[in-house]
Design a protein around this motif. Structure first.
Motif, PDB file in Angstrom:
ATOM      1  N   HIS A 130       1.118  -1.019  -0.138  1.00  0.00           N
ATOM      2  CA  HIS A 130       0.054  -0.213   0.360  1.00  0.00           C
ATOM      3  C   HIS A 130       0.935   0.671   0.586  1.00  0.00           C
ATOM      4  O   HIS A 130       1.883   1.679   0.853  1.00  0.00           O
ATOM      5  CB  HIS A 130      -0.934   0.033   1.119  1.00  0.00           C
ATOM      6  CG  HIS A 130      -1.960   1.231   1.088  1.00  0.00           C
ATOM      7  ND1 HIS A 130      -2.966   0.796   0.958  1.00  0.00           N
ATOM      8  CD2 HIS A 130      -1.497   2.087   1.383  1.00  0.00           C
ATOM      9  CE1 HIS A 130      -4.072   2.095   0.941  1.00  0.00           C
ATOM     10  NE2 HIS A 130      -3.144   3.181   1.596  1.00  0.00           N
ATOM     11  N   ALA A 131       0.145   2.511  -0.344  1.00  0.00           N
ATOM     12  CA  ALA A 131       0.757   3.912  -0.551  1.00  0.00           C
ATOM     13  C   ALA A 131       0.939   5.055   0.296  1.00  0.00           C
ATOM     14  O   ALA A 131      -0.165   4.681   0.397  1.00  0.00           O
ATOM     15  CB  ALA A 131       1.155   4.320  -1.957  1.00  0.00           C
ATOM     16  N   GLN A 132       1.823   5.075   1.514  1.00  0.00           N
ATOM     17  CA  GLN A 132       1.331   5.981   1.905  1.00  0.00           C
ATOM     18  C   GLN A 132       0.936   7.432   2.346  1.00  0.00           C
ATOM     19  O   GLN A 132       2.162   7.623   0.620  1.00  0.00           O
ATOM     20  CB  GLN A 132       2.362   5.857   3.858  1.00  0.00           C
ATOM     21  CG  GLN A 132       3.150   4.102   3.330  1.00  0.00           C
ATOM     22  CD  GLN A 132       2.354   3.394   4.658  1.00  0.00           C
ATOM     23  OE1 GLN A 132       1.480   3.478   5.491  1.00  0.00           O
ATOM     24  NE2 GLN A 132       1.263   2.241   3.822  1.00  0.00           N
ATOM     25  N   PRO A 133       0.490   7.580   2.762  1.00  0.00           N
ATOM     26  CA  PRO A 133       0.319   9.169   3.087  1.00  0.00           C
ATOM     27  C   PRO A 133       1.347   9.882   3.240  1.00  0.00           C
ATOM     28  O   PRO A 133       2.366   9.373   3.793  1.00  0.00           O
ATOM     29  CB  PRO A 133      -1.045   9.191   3.925  1.00  0.00           C
ATOM     30  CG  PRO A 133      -1.864   7.983   3.786  1.00  0.00           C
ATOM     31  CD  PRO A 133      -0.403   7.143   3.963  1.00  0.00           C
ATOM     32  N   ARG A 134       1.278  10.717   2.060  1.00  0.00           N
ATOM     33  CA  ARG A 134       2.593  11.989   2.023  1.00  0.00           C
ATOM     34  C   ARG A 134       2.273  12.589   3.259  1.00  0.00           C
ATOM     35  O   ARG A 134       1.556  13.327   3.639  1.00  0.00           O
ATOM     36  CB  ARG A 134       3.467  12.156   0.957  1.00  0.00           C
ATOM     37  CG  ARG A 134       4.300  11.345  -0.317  1.00  0.00           C
ATOM     38  CD  ARG A 134       4.522  11.884  -1.732  1.00  0.00           C
ATOM     39  NE  ARG A 134       2.883  12.113  -2.222  1.00  0.00           N
ATOM     40  CZ  ARG A 134       2.921  12.889  -3.683  1.00  0.00           C
ATOM     41  NH1 ARG A 134       4.411  12.388  -3.889  1.00  0.00           N
ATOM     42  NH2 ARG A 134       2.026  12.609  -3.987  1.00  0.00           N
ATOM     43  N   GLU A 135       3.613  13.234   3.839  1.00  0.00           N
ATOM     44  CA  GLU A 135       3.257  13.726   5.347  1.00  0.00           C
ATOM     45  C   GLU A 135       2.962  15.333   4.669  1.00  0.00           C
ATOM     46  O   GLU A 135       2.031  16.620   5.775  1.00  0.00           O
ATOM     47  CB  GLU A 135       4.665  13.722   5.358  1.00  0.00           C
ATOM     48  CG  GLU A 135       6.197  14.648   5.152  1.00  0.00           C
ATOM     49  CD  GLU A 135       6.635  14.727   6.153  1.00  0.00           C
ATOM     50  OE1 GLU A 135       7.008  14.284   7.526  1.00  0.00           O
ATOM     51  OE2 GLU A 135       7.453  15.211   6.135  1.00  0.00           O
ATOM     52  N   ARG A 136       2.721  15.666   3.627  1.00  0.00           N
ATOM     53  CA  ARG A 136       3.038  17.194   3.126  1.00  0.00           C
ATOM     54  C   ARG A 136       1.737  17.568   2.413  1.00  0.00           C
ATOM     55  O   ARG A 136       0.992  17.942   2.336  1.00  0.00           O
ATOM     56  CB  ARG A 136       4.000  17.899   2.706  1.00  0.00           C
ATOM     57  CG  ARG A 136       5.516  18.637   3.408  1.00  0.00           C
ATOM     58  CD  ARG A 136       6.363  18.490   2.791  1.00  0.00           C
ATOM     59  NE  ARG A 136       5.904  20.164   1.874  1.00  0.00           N
ATOM     60  CZ  ARG A 136       6.562  21.573   1.917  1.00  0.00           C
ATOM     61  NH1 ARG A 136       8.119  21.097   1.713  1.00  0.00           N
ATOM     62  NH2 ARG A 136       6.302  22.168   0.815  1.00  0.00           N
TER      63      ARG A 136
END
Length: 416
Positions: A130-136
């Motif tokens: 699963h692709a993780q949400p990017r922090e920005r």
């Protein structure tokens, strides 16, 4: 067949879910990857003052030799200036806490989907992929007197905007509030780094200067100069000798760049500063009085209007309208910080934003219509509403907005 757990909201973006959904309709999250809750997990916990104190973990002592906090990317946080000061915080969903399994696991980022696999350097779970949400992708900050929200938008692959907000006090004890918003220039290299460096540098200068008694307009000018220096320093890139860059004919080629707009509310004054086409708007609490745009774009369209060559409507309809003529970066023609000082005679709100918002509410009266009437009392809610307006309009760009309430100084209070 194993029954999937029923979820009321997406674990990734918190979008409400319908019964039987297999994927989140907002972000595409694979709901089949969510494991059932642990038997010991309670679905509802009643928090009281006593239970909150009992549940709050004790602060762990700092390890020996630790001088200051370290961010998730390993970079030490800058020393905190006097007063409340905050760079944007990433969405907490972007980095789930690691399961305690020794020193290595303590620093390991766990997948937000399966909560079992580690995340590789490309941002994908090593267990479920699963692709993780990017922090920005989505950032929010709220202080008592200012709030800001930044969102990646619907078309861009990353968020290249950044912001900083802060609150401090002048030497006479009266409050001072700061908001800085920066928009990375997408055609330049590392625009996300440029906006982050500029917002941090400008915010730090303002939070140091105002408590020392520097006039807010002077402090804003110094902040923009510092922001420009921070972005220019990125042109060397990792490992480059900045001294040798002076003799490098290619040192400015595709250098990192960004725009900046900022506002300071202090001592009954409203000061704005800017370089580029990010904007500040004034919206009075009494909506029967007119709103106003406080900044003038450094852009091709603004130049055409200023020289009388085109009407405003024609200039901003042109495909060249948003070509900027001023920015922060090593390849800027020259640094020309703009500042302006106002003394409003009534309470209101300052909206500080990138073109990702004002493209959908360009005129001051349009911005006033979109801004909630209770913006002065609910700045974070109002910033979210403005970002939502841009996303509903198409979200073609990153969207960042800070909402700064302006109250008339109390009788007897000092002035800047």
């Amino acid at each position: 067949m194993t029954q999937m757990p029923q979820l009321s909201a997406c674990p990734s973006c918190e979008e409400p879910l319908e019964s039987g959904d297999l994927f989140c309709g907002a972000c595409g999250y694979d709901l089949s990857a969510v494991p059932p809750p642990n038997p010991g997990d309670d679905s509802t916990v009643l928090l009281t003052a006593a239970s909150t104190e009992q549940a709050r973990p004790a602060a762990a002592p700092a390890p020996p030799g630790t001088a200051r906090p370290v961010r998730s990317d390993g970079v030490p946080e800058p020393p905190a200036p006097d007063g409340d000061y905050a760079l944007p915080l990433p969405d907490p969903r972007a980095a789930a806490p690691a399961a305690a399994a020794g020193p290595a696991a303590a620093t390991r980022t766990m997948c937000v989907a399966c909560r079992a696999g580690g995340v590789d350097e490309d941002g994908y779970c090593e267990n479920c992929g699963h692709a993780q949400p990017r922090e920005r992708d989505h950032m929010e900050r709220e202080l008592d007197t200012v709030a800001a929200v930044s969102d990646r938008g619907l078309r861009h692959h990353r968020n290249e905007d950044s912001f900083a907000v802060g609150a401090t006090a002048l030497p006479d004890g009266s409050p001072a509030v700061v908001a800085i918003v920066c928009d990375g220039v997408s055609s330049a290299s590392r625009p996300d780094e440029a906006s982050a460096a500029a917002s941090q540098a400008a915010g730090e200068v303002l939070m140091r200067s105002l408590p020392r008694g520097t006039h807010p307009q002077t402090a804003m000018h110094e902040a923009i100069v510092a922001a420009a220096g921070a972005v220019t320093s990125l042109a060397g890139g990792p490992g480059r000798d900045h001294g040798a860059m002076e003799h490098d004919p290619h040192r400015h080629e595709n250098a990192p760049a960004c725009t900046l707009v900022g506002a300071v509310v202090a001592g009954g004054l409203l000061v704005v500063g800017w370089v580029g086409d990010s904007r500040a708007y004034w919206v009075p609490d009494d909506r029967s009085t007119p709103a106003a745009r406080l900044t003038e774009d450094d852009s091709w369209a603004a130049q055409m209007v200023a020289t009388g060559l085109m009407t405003e409507a024609d200039a901003y309809a042109d495909e060249r309208a948003h070509a900027i003529t001023g920015w922060l970066g090593a390849d800027a023609y020259e640094l020309d910080p703009h500042t302006a000082s106002f003394k409003p005679d009534r309470p209101g709100v300052v909206v500080v934003c990138t073109d990702g918002l004002w493209n959908y509410a360009e005129a001051a009266e349009e911005m006033a219509r979109v801004l909630p009437n209770d913006a002065a009392d609910r700045p974070l809610h109002s910033a979210r509403v403005l970002v939502g307006h841009a996303l509903d309009g198409g979200g073609h760009d990153n969207v960042t907005v800070a909402v700064v309430p302006f109250a008339l100084p109390q009788p007897g209070a000092g002035s800047a």
